[in-house]
Design a protein around this motif. Sequence first.
Motif, PDB file in Angstrom:
ATOM      1  N   ALA A  90      27.136 -34.019  11.840  1.00  0.00           N
ATOM      2  CA  ALA A  90      26.535 -35.184  10.944  1.00  0.00           C
ATOM      3  C   ALA A  90      25.523 -35.624  11.903  1.00  0.00           C
ATOM      4  O   ALA A  90      24.335 -36.037  11.221  1.00  0.00           O
ATOM      5  N   THR A  91      25.821 -36.126  13.147  1.00  0.00           N
ATOM      6  CA  THR A  91      25.161 -36.684  13.891  1.00  0.00           C
ATOM      7  C   THR A  91      23.599 -35.752  14.434  1.00  0.00           C
ATOM      8  O   THR A  91      22.798 -36.188  14.647  1.00  0.00           O
ATOM      9  N   GLN A  92      24.159 -34.534  14.700  1.00  0.00           N
ATOM     10  CA  GLN A  92      22.957 -33.665  14.792  1.00  0.00           C
ATOM     11  C   GLN A  92      22.066 -33.377  13.697  1.00  0.00           C
ATOM     12  O   GLN A  92      20.666 -33.192  13.928  1.00  0.00           O
ATOM     13  N   ARG A  93      22.431 -33.726  12.504  1.00  0.00           N
ATOM     14  CA  ARG A  93      21.320 -33.556  11.182  1.00  0.00           C
ATOM     15  C   ARG A  93      20.448 -34.601  11.668  1.00  0.00           C
ATOM     16  O   ARG A  93      19.219 -34.715  11.111  1.00  0.00           O
ATOM     17  N   LEU A  94      20.966 -36.016  11.882  1.00  0.00           N
ATOM     18  CA  LEU A  94      19.961 -37.126  12.084  1.00  0.00           C
ATOM     19  C   LEU A  94      19.185 -36.945  13.266  1.00  0.00           C
ATOM     20  O   LEU A  94      18.116 -37.063  13.543  1.00  0.00           O
ATOM     21  N   ILE A  95      19.633 -35.968  14.615  1.00  0.00           N
ATOM     22  CA  ILE A  95      18.515 -35.768  15.632  1.00  0.00           C
ATOM     23  C   ILE A  95      17.738 -34.576  15.144  1.00  0.00           C
ATOM     24  O   ILE A  95      16.448 -34.928  15.332  1.00  0.00           O
ATOM     25  N   ASP A  96      18.027 -33.699  14.388  1.00  0.00           N
ATOM     26  CA  ASP A  96      17.240 -32.728  13.614  1.00  0.00           C
ATOM     27  C   ASP A  96      16.153 -33.368  13.053  1.00  0.00           C
ATOM     28  O   ASP A  96      14.824 -32.678  12.730  1.00  0.00           O
ATOM     29  N   ILE A  97      16.354 -34.353  12.418  1.00  0.00           N
ATOM     30  CA  ILE A  97      15.328 -34.870  11.500  1.00  0.00           C
ATOM     31  C   ILE A  97      14.403 -35.969  12.185  1.00  0.00           C
ATOM     32  O   ILE A  97      13.666 -36.835  11.631  1.00  0.00           O
ATOM     33  N   GLY A  98      14.630 -35.898  13.403  1.00  0.00           N
ATOM     34  CA  GLY A  98      13.709 -36.724  14.330  1.00  0.00           C
ATOM     35  C   GLY A  98      14.167 -38.181  14.699  1.00  0.00           C
ATOM     36  O   GLY A  98      13.302 -38.976  15.123  1.00  0.00           O
ATOM     37  N   ARG A  99      15.540 -38.672  14.343  1.00  0.00           N
ATOM     38  CA  ARG A  99      16.003 -39.924  14.665  1.00  0.00           C
ATOM     39  C   ARG A  99      16.438 -39.954  15.959  1.00  0.00           C
ATOM     40  O   ARG A  99      17.173 -38.996  16.487  1.00  0.00           O
ATOM     41  N   SER A 100      16.094 -41.199  16.532  1.00  0.00           N
ATOM     42  CA  SER A 100      16.557 -41.253  18.198  1.00  0.00           C
ATOM     43  C   SER A 100      17.353 -42.545  18.538  1.00  0.00           C
ATOM     44  O   SER A 100      18.080 -42.716  19.375  1.00  0.00           O
ATOM     45  N   ARG A 101      17.487 -43.697  17.320  1.00  0.00           N
ATOM     46  CA  ARG A 101      18.003 -44.693  17.608  1.00  0.00           C
ATOM     47  C   ARG A 101      19.327 -44.549  16.342  1.00  0.00           C
ATOM     48  O   ARG A 101      19.250 -45.158  15.540  1.00  0.00           O
ATOM     49  N   ILE A 102      20.234 -43.847  17.223  1.00  0.00           N
ATOM     50  CA  ILE A 102      21.364 -43.550  16.133  1.00  0.00           C
ATOM     51  C   ILE A 102      22.593 -44.195  16.385  1.00  0.00           C
ATOM     52  O   ILE A 102      23.145 -44.319  17.635  1.00  0.00           O
ATOM     53  N   ALA A 103      23.083 -44.936  15.550  1.00  0.00           N
ATOM     54  CA  ALA A 103      24.224 -45.568  15.381  1.00  0.00           C
ATOM     55  C   ALA A 103      25.520 -44.769  14.679  1.00  0.00           C
ATOM     56  O   ALA A 103      25.409 -43.875  13.719  1.00  0.00           O
ATOM     57  N   THR A 104      26.653 -45.466  14.801  1.00  0.00           N
ATOM     58  CA  THR A 104      27.761 -45.066  13.954  1.00  0.00           C
ATOM     59  C   THR A 104      28.662 -46.353  13.303  1.00  0.00           C
ATOM     60  O   THR A 104      28.714 -47.383  13.991  1.00  0.00           O
ATOM     61  N   ILE A 105      29.254 -46.040  12.419  1.00  0.00           N
ATOM     62  CA  ILE A 105      30.218 -47.032  11.708  1.00  0.00           C
ATOM     63  C   ILE A 105      31.428 -46.052  11.504  1.00  0.00           C
ATOM     64  O   ILE A 105      31.532 -44.995  10.735  1.00  0.00           O
ATOM     65  N   SER A 106      32.578 -46.388  12.459  1.00  0.00           N
ATOM     66  CA  SER A 106      33.656 -45.735  12.508  1.00  0.00           C
ATOM     67  C   SER A 106      34.587 -46.117  11.833  1.00  0.00           C
ATOM     68  O   SER A 106      34.645 -47.315  11.025  1.00  0.00           O
ATOM     69  N   GLY A 107      35.686 -45.381  11.343  1.00  0.00           N
ATOM     70  CA  GLY A 107      37.083 -46.041  10.731  1.00  0.00           C
ATOM     71  C   GLY A 107      37.860 -46.903  11.644  1.00  0.00           C
ATOM     72  O   GLY A 107      37.322 -46.933  12.974  1.00  0.00           O
ATOM     73  N   PRO A 108      38.987 -47.293  11.281  1.00  0.00           N
ATOM     74  CA  PRO A 108      39.640 -48.269  12.394  1.00  0.00           C
ATOM     75  C   PRO A 108      40.167 -47.201  13.432  1.00  0.00           C
ATOM     76  O   PRO A 108      40.663 -46.169  13.196  1.00  0.00           O
ATOM     77  N   LEU A 109      39.941 -47.932  14.678  1.00  0.00           N
ATOM     78  CA  LEU A 109      40.330 -47.090  15.826  1.00  0.00           C
ATOM     79  C   LEU A 109      41.730 -46.874  16.094  1.00  0.00           C
ATOM     80  O   LEU A 109      42.346 -46.345  17.244  1.00  0.00           O
ATOM     81  N   THR A 110      42.490 -47.340  15.032  1.00  0.00           N
ATOM     82  CA  THR A 110      44.072 -47.165  15.376  1.00  0.00           C
ATOM     83  C   THR A 110      44.375 -45.797  14.691  1.00  0.00           C
ATOM     84  O   THR A 110      45.660 -45.383  14.571  1.00  0.00           O
ATOM     85  N   MET A 111      43.452 -45.000  13.996  1.00  0.00           N
ATOM     86  CA  MET A 111      43.719 -43.955  13.396  1.00  0.00           C
ATOM     87  C   MET A 111      43.052 -42.868  14.270  1.00  0.00           C
ATOM     88  O   MET A 111      41.874 -43.191  14.958  1.00  0.00           O
ATOM     89  N   VAL A 112      43.790 -41.750  14.652  1.00  0.00           N
ATOM     90  CA  VAL A 112      43.299 -40.407  15.239  1.00  0.00           C
ATOM     91  C   VAL A 112      42.071 -39.999  14.772  1.00  0.00           C
ATOM     92  O   VAL A 112      40.978 -39.723  15.625  1.00  0.00           O
TER      93      VAL A 112
END
Length: 337
Positions: free
Chosen positions: A179-201
């Motif tokens: 998923a992140t590689q897709r953002l890189i491949d279309i030329g994005r460089s300021r890439i963020a993430t919204i994760s789920g709760p970090l109490t879950m593996v």
Amino acid sequence: MHKDAARSARATIEEVAAAAGVSRSTVSRVVNGSTAVSPEALAAVRAAIERLNYVPNRAARSLASKQTQAIALIVPEDTTRFFGDPFFAAIVAGVTGALGGSDYLLNLLIASDDPGDKMTSFVRNGGVDGAIIVSHHTSDAFIDRIADAVPVVYGGRPVRTGPGDYIVDVDNVDGARVATQRLIDIGRSRIATISGPLTMVASVDRVQGFRSALADAGLASFAEEAGDYSESSGADAVRRMLASGRPDGIFVASDLMARGALTALRAAGIRVPEDVALVGFDDSSVAVSTDPQLTTVRQPMYAQGEAMAGILLSLLAGGDPPHTTILPTELVVRGSA
């Protein structure tokens, strides 16, 4: 008590458990011939039974060996999350599909916590023959008590794993990396993430995949915000991000959160994908309900439910299914990235 009387008194199941260093329910499962006991526990219990000359109560053993012909799907979430997330509907459909050719009924048990032990007691007192547990968190201590009483198959890797666990999961690290590689491949460089709760593996694994793709591309993470897999938490995470800067790409760890993120970006006058590209995770019905439709990582949710039920049925029949089943993910490209 007279010595001869003491010698003739029957050892109790609690005494066997204490001598073997296991729980009472583990002794009960050994006595009743269950296959859901580790070789180490089996050997310890058998040695304690021989040493203490333990004789099971025949009536209790007969009662314990009766099958309910029911299994539980246990979801440690509140009802709002369960009924609002298409992920769970697909899991239930897969489980139900697998049980269709069997004699087993499905009991659905939803609880974000079990403070009164109602659900745990129901399972431990013979309400079901086995359980499937999905969406578990580090705080879900009652899960251990359930796993001690009946055979369990986990949907997703539990926080505390053992060699005897049965797990069905997807490759969350690789899915997030793609998923992140897709953002890189279309030329994005300021890439963020919204994760789920970090109490879950699964949430932690998706962050790991995100970071791995960025590191391979020589990029730093622009921002990391955690949600709870709900739509509103995705919107809230975007608002927190925008307070300190604007990314040009966001990997969001669920489609529901991605829809919330899209709404918040629009409200801020930010275009998707022109200004900020979005990639979600799940490929649920939510992914095609947005405008633009979501580029997302497809996880085979129905197949996960089907596999979990199939493994549990095999365990209950005395089979030897695989301990770990990892299902593949794939990127589905649509309009958001």
